[in-house]
Design an enzyme around this catalytic site. Structure first.
Site, PDB file in Angstrom:
ATOM      1  N   CYS A 138       7.710 -26.125   6.295  1.00 49.47           N
ATOM      2  CA  CYS A 138       8.952 -26.826   5.980  1.00 49.47           C
ATOM      3  C   CYS A 138       9.924 -26.485   7.117  1.00 49.47           C
ATOM      4  O   CYS A 138       9.484 -26.042   8.180  1.00 49.47           O
ATOM      5  CB  CYS A 138       9.475 -26.469   4.586  1.00 49.47           C
ATOM      6  SG  CYS A 138       9.945 -24.752   4.335  1.00 49.47           S
ATOM      7  N   HIS A 147      -6.916  -1.372   2.707  1.00 49.36           N
ATOM      8  CA  HIS A 147      -6.089  -2.568   2.510  1.00 49.36           C
ATOM      9  C   HIS A 147      -6.506  -3.321   1.244  1.00 49.36           C
ATOM     10  O   HIS A 147      -5.681  -3.964   0.594  1.00 49.36           O
ATOM     11  CB  HIS A 147      -6.169  -3.472   3.744  1.00 49.36           C
ATOM     12  CG  HIS A 147      -5.791  -2.761   5.004  1.00 49.36           C
ATOM     13  ND1 HIS A 147      -4.526  -2.244   5.198  1.00 49.36           N
ATOM     14  CD2 HIS A 147      -6.518  -2.423   6.097  1.00 49.36           C
ATOM     15  CE1 HIS A 147      -4.478  -1.638   6.376  1.00 49.36           C
ATOM     16  NE2 HIS A 147      -5.681  -1.727   6.937  1.00 49.36           N
TER      17      HIS A 147
END
Ligand code: RB5
Length: 149
Positions: free
Chosen positions: A69, A137
């Protein structure tokens, strides 16, 4: 083509041209690009486009997604409301690599009014060419998933 090489793209009106440039770039690299628009330059609403793209990823139809956007922020927020989506806005290549390697991001958001085309394509390459590292992670991504659940 398998979902592992399928990528969905969407944007609002502010990023149509950059989105189409990214679609061509990825198609040349062998990606099966699912560009769900819009194509009209009329003003539209980024939450719908972010959610539509995110559904394609969350359902497993597409391995990755890229949304755009003006700033990349609003459509990222909308995408992240869909369960299973981890979407980050990037304006640099280091972050684009790290959101894959450390956060296992499955969507990238870009701001067409923030970065130029050359940098956007480098960010896209960094994102699509980096794998999740797992290990410690994975523990942290699991913790994100627990919050979501
Ligand atoms: C549209 O003018 C603009 O608000 C939108 O593209 C985006 O930047 C929102 O986050």
């Amino acid at each position: 083509m398998t979902p592992s090489k399928r990528i969905v793209l969407s944007s609002d009106h502010a990023a149509i041209s950059l989105r189409q440039t990214i679609a061509d770039h990825l198609a040349k690299q062998g990606w099966d690009v699912v560009d769900i628009g819009p194509t009209s330059p009329e003003s539209t609403h980024y939450p719908k486009h972010g959610a539509d793209a995110a559904q394609r990823v969350a359902s497993g139809d597409c391995a990755l997604g890229i949304v755009l956007c003006g700033t990349g922020q609003g459509i990222m927020m909308a995408a992240n409301k869909v369960k299973g989506i981890r979407c980050g806005v990037c304006a640099d290549t280091f972050s684009a690599r790290m959101i894959r390697a450390h956060n296992n991001a499955n969507m990238l958001s870009l701001g067409a009014r923030v970065i130029g085309e050359g940098l956007a394509l480098d960010i896209v390459d960094a994102f699509t060419r980096t794998e999740f590292e797992g290990g410690r992670h994975a523990t942290r991504v699991d913790m994100i998933n627990e919050i979501e659940a």
